[in-house]
Design a protein around this motif. Sequence first.
Motif: not given
Length: 273
Positions: A101-109, A270-272
């Motif tokens: 349940t790992y939501s993609i966020t700018q902070e985590r990226k 999201e794109g790699c």
Amino acid sequence: MRTRTLALPLAMTLLAATGCTAVAETGSVAGANSLTIGVKYDQPQLGLETGGSFEGFEVDVATYVADRLGVDPDDITWVGLDSADREDAIRNGDVDLVFATYSITQERKADVGFAGPYYVAHQDILVNAENTEVEDVTDLEGTRICQAQGSHSGTRIVEERGIDAELVEEDNFGDCINTALAEGQVQAVSTDDLILAGFLEENPEAFRFVNAPFTDERYGVGIDRDDIAGCEAVNKAITQMYQDGTAAELLQEWFGATDLDLVTSVPQFEGCG
């Protein structure tokens, strides 16, 4: 970091403990012979430890993706993760992939890479069954809301939406729902609808699902930031999962009994890199 590795031969357990993951050995999950995958262990229908193994939608998705990468289920080492442990598990090389349940966020990226998403959930609200006052997020004004450590769900309500609510943190959403909410220590738990639906299905008489979604939560596959080839291979596997009907079958199997509007089309990636 609190992790659990279950029902594994000793040799595989030692590999996980010493950081000998696919990325550590080959530099990429693409073409790996084995994988160490982090999942949740306390979220019904998504990732749950039961009978010495893991089960749930995300476990099945991870197994499918691993198979498309050429890894047999017997060559997967499963590691149970709390929300707060996911970044460290990837950065430290304890796992190759995270389906949790790992939501993609700018902070985590800024810390880790993401493939996917493999599903787009929506933040919603769970209250006690007798609570008829909360009908949408604005009704959380003046209440106490529980969020799990490492989650931003409650913070998003208070800081982004300006709702004057008191945040309470527990180790995980199981403690939020089965203890804090059930015992009246908080008035609501707000997080992704798939998470809430899993707990509701486990105890449908105790809680009420508000069913008033207000965000998009793109569930990504956590991966080493430098593993571009692996990210692209995972995205290809996710696309195949939707195209061959497996995604629809898994969503129906794990959440078909709920009132959720399940989406069975390929999410926008999201794109790699």
